[in-house]
Scaffold this motif. Structure first.
Motif, mmCIF file in Angstrom:
data_model
loop_
_atom_site.group_PDB
_atom_site.id
_atom_site.type_symbol
_atom_site.label_atom_id
_atom_site.label_comp_id
_atom_site.label_asym_id
_atom_site.label_seq_id
_atom_site.Cartn_x
_atom_site.Cartn_y
_atom_site.Cartn_z
ATOM 1 N N GLY A 58 0.789 -1.212 0.313
ATOM 2 C CA GLY A 58 0.299 -0.108 0.146
ATOM 3 C C GLY A 58 0.852 1.371 -0.354
ATOM 4 N N ALA A 59 0.314 2.083 0.624
ATOM 5 C CA ALA A 59 0.759 3.371 0.819
ATOM 6 C C ALA A 59 2.142 3.312 2.162
ATOM 7 C CB ALA A 59 -0.034 4.897 0.441
ATOM 8 N N LEU A 60 1.768 3.295 2.655
ATOM 9 C CA LEU A 60 2.544 3.417 4.297
ATOM 10 C C LEU A 60 1.994 2.458 5.657
ATOM 11 C CD1 LEU A 60 3.970 5.473 6.417
ATOM 12 C CD2 LEU A 60 1.927 6.919 6.348
ATOM 13 N N THR A 61 2.554 2.398 6.358
ATOM 14 C CA THR A 61 2.144 1.220 7.511
ATOM 15 C C THR A 61 2.754 1.734 9.070
ATOM 16 O OG1 THR A 61 2.131 -0.616 6.243
ATOM 17 C CG2 THR A 61 2.605 -1.429 8.059
ATOM 18 N N LEU A 62 1.215 1.708 9.529
ATOM 19 C CA LEU A 62 2.277 1.780 10.788
ATOM 20 C C LEU A 62 1.918 0.460 12.028
ATOM 21 C CD1 LEU A 62 -0.063 5.078 10.989
ATOM 22 C CD2 LEU A 62 2.878 4.553 10.479
ATOM 23 N N LEU A 63 3.198 1.012 12.331
ATOM 24 C CA LEU A 63 3.354 -0.737 13.679
ATOM 25 C C LEU A 63 3.827 -0.731 14.405
ATOM 26 C CD1 LEU A 63 3.780 -3.887 13.525
ATOM 27 C CD2 LEU A 63 6.204 -3.669 13.200
ATOM 28 N N ILE A 64 3.314 -1.415 15.636
ATOM 29 C CA ILE A 64 3.045 -0.824 17.385
ATOM 30 C C ILE A 64 3.881 -2.131 17.723
ATOM 31 C CG2 ILE A 64 2.208 -0.733 19.354
ATOM 32 C CD1 ILE A 64 0.035 0.921 18.244
ATOM 33 N N GLN A 65 4.981 -2.980 18.513
ATOM 34 C CA GLN A 65 5.696 -4.103 18.800
ATOM 35 C C GLN A 65 5.626 -3.689 19.998
ATOM 36 O OE1 GLN A 65 9.481 -5.017 16.540
ATOM 37 N NE2 GLN A 65 9.805 -3.027 16.418
ATOM 38 N N ASP A 66 5.440 -5.132 20.219
ATOM 39 C CA ASP A 66 5.260 -5.410 21.905
ATOM 40 C C ASP A 66 7.536 -5.633 22.393
ATOM 41 O OD1 ASP A 66 6.727 -7.922 21.090
ATOM 42 O OD2 ASP A 66 5.526 -9.109 22.129
ATOM 43 N N ASP A 67 7.514 -5.475 23.879
ATOM 44 C CA ASP A 67 9.419 -5.327 23.744
ATOM 45 C C ASP A 67 9.706 -6.848 23.649
ATOM 46 O OD1 ASP A 67 7.503 -6.880 26.083
ATOM 47 O OD2 ASP A 67 9.263 -6.590 27.222
ATOM 48 N N ILE A 92 6.735 2.270 8.813
ATOM 49 C CA ILE A 92 7.650 1.570 7.400
ATOM 50 C C ILE A 92 6.538 2.058 5.977
ATOM 51 C CG2 ILE A 92 7.382 -0.397 6.136
ATOM 52 C CD1 ILE A 92 7.226 -1.739 8.810
ATOM 53 N N LEU A 93 7.404 3.095 4.993
ATOM 54 C CA LEU A 93 7.038 3.124 3.981
ATOM 55 C C LEU A 93 6.457 2.075 2.670
ATOM 56 C CD1 LEU A 93 9.641 6.299 2.995
ATOM 57 C CD2 LEU A 93 7.115 6.324 4.090
ATOM 58 N N ALA A 94 5.330 2.323 1.836
ATOM 59 C CA ALA A 94 5.003 1.240 1.533
ATOM 60 C C ALA A 94 5.509 1.112 -0.208
ATOM 61 C CB ALA A 94 3.692 0.412 1.641
ATOM 62 N N ASP A 95 4.918 0.547 -0.706
ATOM 63 C CA ASP A 95 5.491 0.621 -2.186
ATOM 64 C C ASP A 95 4.121 1.606 -2.999
ATOM 65 O OD1 ASP A 95 6.926 -1.841 -2.409
ATOM 66 O OD2 ASP A 95 5.326 -3.457 -2.984
ATOM 67 N N GLN A 96 3.245 2.146 -3.322
ATOM 68 C CA GLN A 96 2.855 3.104 -3.495
ATOM 69 C C GLN A 96 3.560 4.218 -3.285
ATOM 70 O OE1 GLN A 96 0.362 1.488 -5.862
ATOM 71 N NE2 GLN A 96 1.537 -0.394 -4.831
ATOM 72 N N THR A 97 4.128 4.457 -1.944
ATOM 73 C CA THR A 97 4.795 5.567 -2.142
ATOM 74 C C THR A 97 5.673 5.999 -2.349
ATOM 75 O OG1 THR A 97 3.573 6.197 0.132
ATOM 76 C CG2 THR A 97 5.596 7.232 -0.214
ATOM 77 N N GLN A 98 6.374 4.666 -3.128
ATOM 78 C CA GLN A 98 8.053 4.813 -3.512
ATOM 79 C C GLN A 98 6.966 5.272 -5.101
ATOM 80 O OE1 GLN A 98 10.617 1.216 -3.190
ATOM 81 N NE2 GLN A 98 11.605 1.244 -5.292
ATOM 82 N N VAL A 99 6.424 4.690 -5.610
ATOM 83 C CA VAL A 99 5.882 4.871 -7.423
ATOM 84 C C VAL A 99 5.825 6.658 -7.085
ATOM 85 C CG1 VAL A 99 4.017 4.792 -8.920
ATOM 86 C CG2 VAL A 99 5.242 2.310 -7.583
ATOM 87 N N ILE A 100 5.002 6.629 -6.466
ATOM 88 C CA ILE A 100 4.187 8.069 -6.363
ATOM 89 C C ILE A 100 5.148 9.324 -6.062
ATOM 90 C CG2 ILE A 100 2.684 10.073 -5.236
ATOM 91 C CD1 ILE A 100 1.095 7.865 -4.730
#
Length: 180
Positions: A58-67, A92-100
């Protein structure tokens, strides 16, 4: 999370000399998907991956990790573990942002590894275009000295290709490259 994703894409747009809403307008109304991933302890983590190498579609991913940690990104040909921080969101930047952005911003190739003694939990929110949206390099970033690197793609076709071929590495994004 949606507002944060929109603001981050606004900052990326502005950093390229584009209107702050450029990438958001190119992506259109976000389709936000949330995935919760549980990785149980694995007594021999060197023999398995929690999630194979890929870049998000997609365009962008937002990730929350545990410890526990376990997210790794490919940097300069080496896998680097992203150390979890409490109260932090990994962008995390995703593929469509790279294309745009015509390759000015690069989608992150990443994977997840397992832990020998502790379970791991992560929550990812994916911010994707509608399946009917056409994605292509921003015309303002394309000129004689900086030709388009990627062909236009209907996002739904990209998703179908991603699931048909599998998400290994960046092969789906590489298929959009224009031959020079």
């Amino acid at each position: 999370m949606k507002l944060l994703a929109e603001r981050l894409l606004g900052f990326i747009s502005e950093s390229l000399g584009l209107k702050s809403n450029y990438i958001q307008d190119a992506v259109g109304e976000f389709y936000q998907n949330i995935t919760i991933s549980y990785y149980p302890p694995c007594p021999q983590p060197e023999l398995t991956l929690g999630l194979q190498t890929h870049s998000d579609m997609g365009a962008l991913t937002l990730l929350i990790q545990d410890d526990v940690g376990g997210l790794q990104v490919l940097k300069d040909g080496e896998w680097v573990t992203v150390q979890p921080l409490s109260d932090a969101i990994v962008v995390i930047l995703a593929d469509q942002t790279q294309v745009i952005t015509n390759g000015e911003y690069i989608s992150a190739q990443h994977r997840a590894i397992t832990n020998a003694s502790r379970a791991r939990l992560s929550v990812a929110t994916f911010h994707d275009p509608a399946k009917t949206v056409k994605i292509s390099p921003a015309s303002e970033l394309v000129n004689d000295s900086s030709p388009p690197l990627y062909r236009e793609v209907v996002y739904g076709d990209y998703v179908s290709s991603w699931y048909t071929k599998g998400p290994e590495g960046k092969r789906n994004l590489d298929a959009l490259l224009l031959k020079s």
